[in-house]
Motif scaffolding. Structure first.
Motif, PDB file in Angstrom:
ATOM      1  N   HIS A  44       0.233  -1.647   0.398  1.00  0.00           N
ATOM      2  CA  HIS A  44      -0.042  -0.194   0.096  1.00  0.00           C
ATOM      3  C   HIS A  44       1.116   1.570  -0.077  1.00  0.00           C
ATOM      4  CE1 HIS A  44      -2.879  -3.190   1.193  1.00  0.00           C
ATOM      5  NE2 HIS A  44      -3.679  -2.303   0.722  1.00  0.00           N
TER       6      HIS A  44
ATOM      7  N   LYS B 212      -3.644   6.178   7.762  1.00  0.00           N
ATOM      8  CA  LYS B 212      -3.488   4.852   6.832  1.00  0.00           C
ATOM      9  C   LYS B 212      -3.375   3.070   7.118  1.00  0.00           C
ATOM     10  CE  LYS B 212      -2.087   4.509   1.364  1.00  0.00           C
ATOM     11  NZ  LYS B 212      -0.810   5.401   0.674  1.00  0.00           N
TER      12      LYS B 212
ATOM     13  N   GLU C 155      -3.480   2.106   9.582  1.00  0.00           N
ATOM     14  CA  GLU C 155      -4.028   1.901  10.879  1.00  0.00           C
ATOM     15  C   GLU C 155      -5.652   1.428  10.355  1.00  0.00           C
ATOM     16  OE1 GLU C 155      -5.529   3.590  14.435  1.00  0.00           O
ATOM     17  OE2 GLU C 155      -4.067   5.135  13.871  1.00  0.00           O
ATOM     18  N   GLU C 156      -5.928   1.789   9.502  1.00  0.00           N
ATOM     19  CA  GLU C 156      -7.423   1.324   8.591  1.00  0.00           C
ATOM     20  C   GLU C 156      -6.825   0.015   7.706  1.00  0.00           C
ATOM     21  OE1 GLU C 156      -7.767   4.833   5.858  1.00  0.00           O
ATOM     22  OE2 GLU C 156      -8.800   6.310   7.531  1.00  0.00           O
ATOM     23  N   ILE C 157      -5.203   0.307   7.379  1.00  0.00           N
ATOM     24  CA  ILE C 157      -5.726  -1.169   6.680  1.00  0.00           C
ATOM     25  C   ILE C 157      -5.728  -2.257   7.507  1.00  0.00           C
ATOM     26  CG2 ILE C 157      -3.872  -2.925   4.887  1.00  0.00           C
ATOM     27  CD1 ILE C 157      -3.317   1.032   3.986  1.00  0.00           C
TER      28      ILE C 157
ATOM     29  N   SER D 294      -5.974  -3.169  10.643  1.00  0.00           N
ATOM     30  CA  SER D 294      -7.653  -3.132  11.273  1.00  0.00           C
ATOM     31  C   SER D 294      -8.358  -4.045   9.841  1.00  0.00           C
ATOM     32  CB  SER D 294      -8.338  -1.904  11.689  1.00  0.00           C
ATOM     33  OG  SER D 294      -7.381  -1.280  12.601  1.00  0.00           O
ATOM     34  N   SER D 295      -8.662  -3.610   8.960  1.00  0.00           N
ATOM     35  CA  SER D 295      -9.594  -4.568   8.165  1.00  0.00           C
ATOM     36  C   SER D 295      -9.148  -5.576   7.928  1.00  0.00           C
ATOM     37  CB  SER D 295      -9.392  -3.969   6.821  1.00  0.00           C
ATOM     38  OG  SER D 295      -8.293  -3.929   5.936  1.00  0.00           O
ATOM     39  N   LYS D 296      -7.689  -6.119   8.619  1.00  0.00           N
ATOM     40  CA  LYS D 296      -7.063  -7.415   8.489  1.00  0.00           C
ATOM     41  C   LYS D 296      -6.966  -7.764   9.511  1.00  0.00           C
ATOM     42  CE  LYS D 296      -4.730  -6.719   4.123  1.00  0.00           C
ATOM     43  NZ  LYS D 296      -5.606  -6.719   3.253  1.00  0.00           N
ATOM     44  N   GLY D 297      -7.825  -7.449  10.642  1.00  0.00           N
ATOM     45  CA  GLY D 297      -7.892  -7.860  11.647  1.00  0.00           C
ATOM     46  C   GLY D 297      -6.759  -7.792  13.041  1.00  0.00           C
ATOM     47  N   TYR D 298      -6.191  -6.605  12.243  1.00  0.00           N
ATOM     48  CA  TYR D 298      -4.953  -6.844  13.391  1.00  0.00           C
ATOM     49  C   TYR D 298      -5.588  -6.190  14.616  1.00  0.00           C
ATOM     50  CZ  TYR D 298      -1.140  -8.772  10.428  1.00  0.00           C
ATOM     51  OH  TYR D 298      -0.967  -9.538  10.004  1.00  0.00           O
ATOM     52  N   SER D 299      -4.915  -5.851  16.086  1.00  0.00           N
ATOM     53  CA  SER D 299      -5.450  -4.771  16.672  1.00  0.00           C
ATOM     54  C   SER D 299      -4.282  -3.261  17.400  1.00  0.00           C
ATOM     55  CB  SER D 299      -5.782  -5.639  17.685  1.00  0.00           C
ATOM     56  OG  SER D 299      -6.799  -6.528  18.069  1.00  0.00           O
TER      57      SER D 299
END
Length: 369
Positions: free
Chosen positions: A323, A355, A357-359, A361-366
């Motif tokens: 990204h 940017k 954080e959004e990517i 978080s969308s993949k399940g990371y905290s």
């Protein structure tokens, strides 16, 4: 940001390291028609700046070429700037503005007064920096949203002050005008004293640690973060303490008194005073402006919970790379009680945080700060 009206001005740089190089880059980017001359004892830095298109002319010495300058920036070490003044004065035009970038202002103002250059001098201190040094690490964005303190001599005209203030603002920095005495007291409190304290804390751990080095082992997390500035150049901080010693010593005395007071409350188990001590510090710190630059450089980082398994770190690095998010530093934080690890990722720019954080978080990371 105010608009700087000139477009074809000429700047000279004496010293082209991290700060000088970053200012030169910003001038080149925001004022492409400007002409930039530079002198540095490091020929490699000058050749790199020429190759980058940042400067137009590399000077072999302080000489006649500087006579065409509208501005001259003193960006060499303090002692070299002081010794260069008499030579620079020979070639400066009567309309040229001289400035510096040092973090202590009283000393340079004394030398300027002695050299008879007061009507042409505005002290400068861009309150931005990096753990890294040299032209190779300079960048235009170093000045972005950073306070840039200006300390004009008393006999310089308001017109010249306004002109230079607009130039600094046009580079993306935030000019702030103070007297040199105000500057040295303020920076002693918010920059110089913290460096002394950080070094004291690190040396305390060094002296108190066991032969097994357990303190050093577990200091890799929070302690390392709050003492990060202790890794700064010892030569630079030696010189700062020697040139701003009165202010640093006075504030250090006040700090020692405050430490004694909190020690007394800890010794007598004063629950309410201890609570007030930490709460007042929390409230006041939370009121600070969240500026991206300052004398103690802000770190743009996030922490990520990751499983303790092969490839976990590489997976996150790959996601961010795909990204187009550049990573400045990445590493595991070890001093925590949870079974899984915590990955700390540091970025070059604040905009990368949201940017990333959004990517992730969308993949399940905290994610947390």
């Amino acid at each position: 940001m105010r608009t700087f009206m000139k477009s074809d001005f000429t700047c000279g740089f004496i010293g082209l390291g991290l700060i000088g190089g970053s200012i030169a880059r910003a001038i080149r980017d925001f004022h492409p028609k400007s002409r930039i001359l530079a002198y540095d004892i490091n020929q490699e830095a000058l050749q790199a700046a020429l190759a980058d298109g940042v400067i137009n002319t590399a000077l072999s010495a302080i000489g006649e070429e500087l006579s065409v300058c509208d501005y001259i920036f003193l960006c060499a070490p303090v002692s070299e700037n002081d010794s260069s003044l008499s030579e620079i004065k020979k070639y400066m035009s009567s309309t040229c503005l001289l400035t510096d970038v040092g973090s202590v202002k009283a000393d340079i103002h004394r030398h300027i007064q002695k050299a008879g250059l007061s009507p042409q001098f505005i002290g400068g201190h861009p309150m931005a920096g990096s753990e890294r040094t040299g032209y190779i690490n300079s960048k235009t964005l170093l000045l972005q949203n950073a306070y840039y303190i200006l300390t004009p001599c008393a006999d310089i005209s308001q017109e010249v002050i306004c002109d230079f203030r607009e130039l600094i603002a046009s580079l993306g920095a935030i000019p702030l005008i103070l007297t040199y005495k105000e500057h040295d007291y303020v920076t002693a409190a918010i920059s110089h004293l913290p460096h002394v304290v950080a070094a004291c804390l690190v040396n305390l751990i060094r002296q108190s640690d066991s032969p097994r080095g357990i303190m050093k082992l577990v200091a890799a997390g929070g302690f390392k973060d709050i003492t990060r500035i202790a890794s700064s150049s010892p030569v630079m901080w030696q010189q700062i303490c020697l040139t701003n010693g009165e202010n640093i010593s006075g504030l250090l005395e006040d700090y020692i008194v405050s430490l004694s007071q909190i020690k007394e409350e800890i010794d007598r188990a004063g629950a309410e005073p201890l609570y007030q001590f930490f709460d007042q510090a929390r409230v006041y710190r939370d009121s600070f402006t969240d500026a991206s630059s300052g004398p103690i450089k802000k770190s743009f980082s996030i922490r990520i919970d990751i499983a303790d398994e092969p490839g976990a770190l590489a997976a996150i690095a790959t996601i961010l790379a795909l990204h187009q998010i550049s990573i400045k530093n990445i590493g595991i934080t070890h001093n925590r009680e949870q079974a899984d690890g915590v990955l700390q990722v540091e970025f070059y720019e604040e905009s990368s945080i949201q940017k990333a954080e959004e990517i992730l978080s969308s993949k399940g990371y905290s994610i947390y700060h």
